[in-house]
Design a protein around this motif. Structure first.
Motif, PDB file in Angstrom:
ATOM      1  N   VAL A  38       0.729  -1.102  -0.016  1.00  0.00           N
ATOM      2  CA  VAL A  38      -0.148   0.204   0.029  1.00  0.00           C
ATOM      3  C   VAL A  38       0.695   1.159   0.018  1.00  0.00           C
ATOM      4  O   VAL A  38       1.879   1.374   0.892  1.00  0.00           O
ATOM      5  CB  VAL A  38      -0.913   0.066   1.302  1.00  0.00           C
ATOM      6  CG1 VAL A  38      -1.915   1.452   1.191  1.00  0.00           C
ATOM      7  CG2 VAL A  38      -1.854  -1.359   1.197  1.00  0.00           C
ATOM      8  N   ALA A  39       0.754   2.009  -0.866  1.00  0.00           N
ATOM      9  CA  ALA A  39       1.422   3.559  -0.966  1.00  0.00           C
ATOM     10  C   ALA A  39       0.939   4.484   0.040  1.00  0.00           C
ATOM     11  O   ALA A  39       1.931   5.032   0.797  1.00  0.00           O
ATOM     12  CB  ALA A  39       1.348   3.979  -2.259  1.00  0.00           C
ATOM     13  N   VAL A  40      -0.415   4.716   0.244  1.00  0.00           N
ATOM     14  CA  VAL A  40      -1.086   5.528   1.049  1.00  0.00           C
ATOM     15  C   VAL A  40      -2.110   4.957   1.747  1.00  0.00           C
ATOM     16  O   VAL A  40      -3.007   4.700   1.022  1.00  0.00           O
ATOM     17  CB  VAL A  40      -1.141   6.881   0.462  1.00  0.00           C
ATOM     18  CG1 VAL A  40      -1.849   7.941   1.506  1.00  0.00           C
ATOM     19  CG2 VAL A  40      -0.321   7.813  -0.360  1.00  0.00           C
ATOM     20  N   ASP A  41      -1.752   4.794   2.914  1.00  0.00           N
ATOM     21  CA  ASP A  41      -2.869   3.925   3.759  1.00  0.00           C
ATOM     22  C   ASP A  41      -3.982   4.595   4.482  1.00  0.00           C
ATOM     23  O   ASP A  41      -3.755   5.196   5.323  1.00  0.00           O
ATOM     24  CB  ASP A  41      -2.216   3.125   4.790  1.00  0.00           C
ATOM     25  CG  ASP A  41      -2.939   1.684   5.074  1.00  0.00           C
ATOM     26  OD1 ASP A  41      -4.127   1.612   4.601  1.00  0.00           O
ATOM     27  OD2 ASP A  41      -2.315   0.599   5.628  1.00  0.00           O
ATOM     28  N   LEU A  42      -4.990   4.852   3.908  1.00  0.00           N
ATOM     29  CA  LEU A  42      -6.291   5.574   4.497  1.00  0.00           C
ATOM     30  C   LEU A  42      -7.296   4.553   4.922  1.00  0.00           C
ATOM     31  O   LEU A  42      -8.555   5.098   5.095  1.00  0.00           O
ATOM     32  CB  LEU A  42      -6.548   6.798   3.515  1.00  0.00           C
ATOM     33  CG  LEU A  42      -5.444   7.578   2.848  1.00  0.00           C
ATOM     34  CD1 LEU A  42      -6.039   8.675   1.756  1.00  0.00           C
ATOM     35  CD2 LEU A  42      -4.845   8.380   3.838  1.00  0.00           C
ATOM     36  N   ASP A 315      -7.428  20.748   9.012  1.00  0.00           N
ATOM     37  CA  ASP A 315      -7.124  21.542   7.741  1.00  0.00           C
ATOM     38  C   ASP A 315      -6.577  20.402   6.814  1.00  0.00           C
ATOM     39  O   ASP A 315      -6.758  20.461   5.442  1.00  0.00           O
ATOM     40  CB  ASP A 315      -5.844  22.596   7.808  1.00  0.00           C
ATOM     41  CG  ASP A 315      -6.454  23.683   8.342  1.00  0.00           C
ATOM     42  OD1 ASP A 315      -7.502  23.994   8.511  1.00  0.00           O
ATOM     43  OD2 ASP A 315      -5.809  24.635   8.932  1.00  0.00           O
ATOM     44  N   GLN A 316      -5.778  19.392   7.432  1.00  0.00           N
ATOM     45  CA  GLN A 316      -5.257  18.549   6.257  1.00  0.00           C
ATOM     46  C   GLN A 316      -6.319  17.575   5.771  1.00  0.00           C
ATOM     47  O   GLN A 316      -6.138  17.190   4.628  1.00  0.00           O
ATOM     48  CB  GLN A 316      -4.175  17.709   6.910  1.00  0.00           C
ATOM     49  CG  GLN A 316      -3.369  16.822   6.064  1.00  0.00           C
ATOM     50  CD  GLN A 316      -2.423  15.919   6.735  1.00  0.00           C
ATOM     51  OE1 GLN A 316      -2.585  15.378   7.808  1.00  0.00           O
ATOM     52  NE2 GLN A 316      -1.172  15.675   5.956  1.00  0.00           N
ATOM     53  N   LEU A 323      -8.531  18.316  -3.034  1.00  0.00           N
ATOM     54  CA  LEU A 323      -7.782  17.593  -4.011  1.00  0.00           C
ATOM     55  C   LEU A 323      -8.398  16.424  -4.678  1.00  0.00           C
ATOM     56  O   LEU A 323      -8.647  16.234  -5.851  1.00  0.00           O
ATOM     57  CB  LEU A 323      -6.341  16.780  -3.511  1.00  0.00           C
ATOM     58  CG  LEU A 323      -5.296  17.806  -3.259  1.00  0.00           C
ATOM     59  CD1 LEU A 323      -4.064  17.209  -2.291  1.00  0.00           C
ATOM     60  CD2 LEU A 323      -4.748  18.604  -4.226  1.00  0.00           C
ATOM     61  N   ILE A 324      -9.394  15.927  -4.045  1.00  0.00           N
ATOM     62  CA  ILE A 324     -10.006  14.571  -4.660  1.00  0.00           C
ATOM     63  C   ILE A 324     -11.206  14.999  -5.452  1.00  0.00           C
ATOM     64  O   ILE A 324     -11.685  14.658  -6.444  1.00  0.00           O
ATOM     65  CB  ILE A 324     -10.726  13.739  -3.400  1.00  0.00           C
ATOM     66  CG1 ILE A 324      -9.449  13.215  -2.679  1.00  0.00           C
ATOM     67  CG2 ILE A 324     -11.667  12.809  -4.035  1.00  0.00           C
ATOM     68  CD1 ILE A 324      -9.790  12.145  -1.544  1.00  0.00           C
ATOM     69  N   GLU A 402       2.882  15.576  -0.220  1.00  0.00           N
ATOM     70  CA  GLU A 402       3.246  14.797  -1.455  1.00  0.00           C
ATOM     71  C   GLU A 402       2.344  13.513  -1.348  1.00  0.00           C
ATOM     72  O   GLU A 402       1.793  13.083  -2.614  1.00  0.00           O
ATOM     73  CB  GLU A 402       4.503  14.410  -1.408  1.00  0.00           C
ATOM     74  CG  GLU A 402       5.005  13.360  -0.510  1.00  0.00           C
ATOM     75  CD  GLU A 402       6.422  13.545  -0.191  1.00  0.00           C
ATOM     76  OE1 GLU A 402       6.645  14.651   0.516  1.00  0.00           O
ATOM     77  OE2 GLU A 402       7.216  12.583   0.027  1.00  0.00           O
ATOM     78  N   HIS A 403       1.989  13.092  -0.211  1.00  0.00           N
ATOM     79  CA  HIS A 403       1.047  11.692  -0.013  1.00  0.00           C
ATOM     80  C   HIS A 403      -0.210  12.196  -0.614  1.00  0.00           C
ATOM     81  O   HIS A 403      -1.043  11.474  -1.328  1.00  0.00           O
ATOM     82  CB  HIS A 403       0.943  11.272   1.268  1.00  0.00           C
ATOM     83  CG  HIS A 403       2.198  10.824   1.705  1.00  0.00           C
ATOM     84  ND1 HIS A 403       3.171  11.559   2.623  1.00  0.00           N
ATOM     85  CD2 HIS A 403       3.049   9.632   1.550  1.00  0.00           C
ATOM     86  CE1 HIS A 403       4.290  10.820   2.786  1.00  0.00           C
ATOM     87  NE2 HIS A 403       4.333   9.639   2.012  1.00  0.00           N
ATOM     88  N   LEU A 404      -0.849  13.237  -0.055  1.00  0.00           N
ATOM     89  CA  LEU A 404      -2.132  13.561  -0.534  1.00  0.00           C
ATOM     90  C   LEU A 404      -2.239  14.005  -2.095  1.00  0.00           C
ATOM     91  O   LEU A 404      -3.432  13.640  -2.564  1.00  0.00           O
ATOM     92  CB  LEU A 404      -2.417  15.184   0.245  1.00  0.00           C
ATOM     93  CG  LEU A 404      -2.369  15.213   1.825  1.00  0.00           C
ATOM     94  CD1 LEU A 404      -3.209  16.515   2.189  1.00  0.00           C
ATOM     95  CD2 LEU A 404      -2.892  14.152   2.567  1.00  0.00           C
TER      96      LEU A 404
END
Ligand code: F0G
Length: 446
Positions: A38-42, A315-316, A323-324, A402-404
């Motif tokens: 997994v690259a970005v684990d949400l 905020d994050q 972005l989405i 960069e992950h976002l």
């Protein structure tokens, strides 16, 4: 507030053919994908955050005594200070606390009311022979609605349930702050007061599921005019002052990787809760946690109510939503405290609900960019009428811009091929329907 990293982890995007193989091997269930792929684990904001240097330092002081651990006394002091709760019965995590509390409160044939039951809460009510009824406010589950406190508990809905069942069948009224299953929306203090009045009317125990209590307090300060000049620390205590009992998963606003507790204001339930805790969680001064975990939890609770931290946190999450949405996937607004909820029902409108458009979109986020989210629609909540959400939960103090941006690019790739998306059929599932999304296996529909 900005955070610096003192320890580095790595994450890469595996090649496309590997992602496809991983999905097939996982039965198209993202819980079965190893995190190394997994690259970005949400998947969750639970237990996946980064601890502070102060927390790591405190861990060295962990008192590992079975009975009378000093580290437990430190946690208890932090809970009293930050949350204003007198009695603390520790548990290894939130669902451990739920088992202890709901097992002491709920009997066969009872009804439990909640603004919206989270999956484990729902399962614990059912496990104890109860019927969970959700009472979200109008619009809470409508991605197109707007409002400051869409997480609120609808007291009229609660009254209707009592009318039907009789008040002696309703032992508990629960308010989950923030309301995780309703897009992480906050609950106002005014609403908590109103629910307190309702619980008194029907002589029920008022429970607050407090796992995101600090994020909720942040929203109260920003949105509830009466609290505009009140500190988050004071709001945090005020919110919880209405509860008889609190269930807490420290894995969220405790800023720790493991831990939880049941909090009680007075002694009426204390005996029953303590006896169950000893049986299921461990002795009353550790409850399934190591002494070092108790220390980290005590520090984490105090950090969680710092206003500059909460501002950067919320905020994050909003930045990710922007972005989405800019990438072409519709998101629930207003954005909640811990996660972005993508409206898969509208992004994948051609996939019928019984083919799980949310699960299809979650699978596609992995397929296109090794981004892992979780479906919180009709796959995770069978037989409930709710939107087809995919939740992208943001671990605390962990990911950078960069992950976002990678998630945004992945969302664009998913949006671009949305009209070709296919649904999924369940091919194997566990006996307890409330838990099926954790282990069911699926296949693409023809
Ligand atoms: N209550 C709520 C509102 C939750 O969100 C969770 C967990 C629990 C109870 C159970 O706590 O995981 O410590 O046993 N939520 C995680 C999530 C798993 O991804 O939202 P736990």
């Amino acid at each position: 507030m900005h955070f610096t990293s003192k320890m580095a982890g790595t994450a890469t995007v595996p090649p496309r053919d590997e992602r496809e193989t991983r999905l097939r091997e996982a039965g198209y269930n993202l819980f079965n994908i190893p995190s190394e792929a997994v690259a970005v684990d949400l998947l969750t904001d639970s237990g996946t955050g980064t601890m502070s240097d102060d927390q790591w330092a405190a861990m060295v002081r962990g008192d590992e005594a079975y009975a009378g651990s000093e580290s437990f006394a430190n946690l208890e002091a932090a809970v009293r200070e930050v949350m204003g709760i007198e009695h603390v019965v520790p548990a290894h995590q939130g669902r451990g606390a739920e088992n202890v509390l709901y097992g002491a409160l709920v009997e066969e044939g009872d009804v439990v009311l909640n603004n919206t039951h989270f999956d484990t809460t729902r399962a614990h009510v059912v496990e104890n022979g109860g019927r969970p009824i959700d009472c979200p406010v109008d619009g809470a589950l409508d991605p197109a609605s707007t409002g400051d406190f869409l997480g609120n508990f609808d007291v009229e809905c609660g009254r209707a349930a009592v009318e039907e069942m009789g008040e002696d069948r309703v032992p508990a009224v629960v308010v989950t702050i923030t309301n995780n299953s309703a897009a992480g929306q906050p609950v106002s203090v005014e609403n908590l007061r109103e629910v307190r009045g309702f619980a008194d009317e029907i002589d029920a125990t008022m429970v607050v599921d407090a796992c995101r209590f600090a994020e909720n307090a942040h929203f109260v300060q920003r949105r509830e005019p009466a609290f505009a000049g009140t500190s988050v620390a004071d709001i945090a205590r005020e919110q919880l002052s209405y509860a008889d009992a609190v269930v807490m998963s420290g894995k969220k606003d405790g800023l720790v990787n493991i831990g939880g507790f049941v909090g009680l204001r007075d002694e009426s339930l204390l005996d029953a809760v303590e006896q169950r805790a000893i049986l299921y969680e461990g002795f009353l001064t550790y409850g399934g946690m190591a002494g070092r975990d108790l220390e980290a939890f005590a520090v984490g609770l105090r950090e969680a109510v710092q206003e500059s931290y909460l501002e950067s946190r919320v905020d994050q999450v909003r930045e990710l939503a922007d972005l989405i949405e800019a990438a072409g996937l519709p998101v629930y607004r207003p954005v909640g405290g811990h996660a972005v909820y993508v409206d898969a029902g509208s992004a994948y409108a051609h996939v019928p609900d019984d083919r799980f458009p949310g699960q299809a979109l979650a699978v596609d986020l992995y397929r296109e960019g090794a981004v892992r989210g979780v479906e919180l629609g009709s796959f995770a909540f069978p037989d409930t009428d709710r939107p087809e959400f995919v939740r992208l939960a943001v671990p605390r103090r962990t990911y950078h811009r960069e992950h976002l941006e990678h998630v945004g690019e992945t969302a664009a790739a998913v949006a671009e091929r949305a009209d070709r998306a296919v649904g999924y059929d369940i091919v194997a599932e566990p006996p307890m329907e409330e838990l099926r999304h954790f282990s069911a296996r699926l296949e693409p529909a023809d």
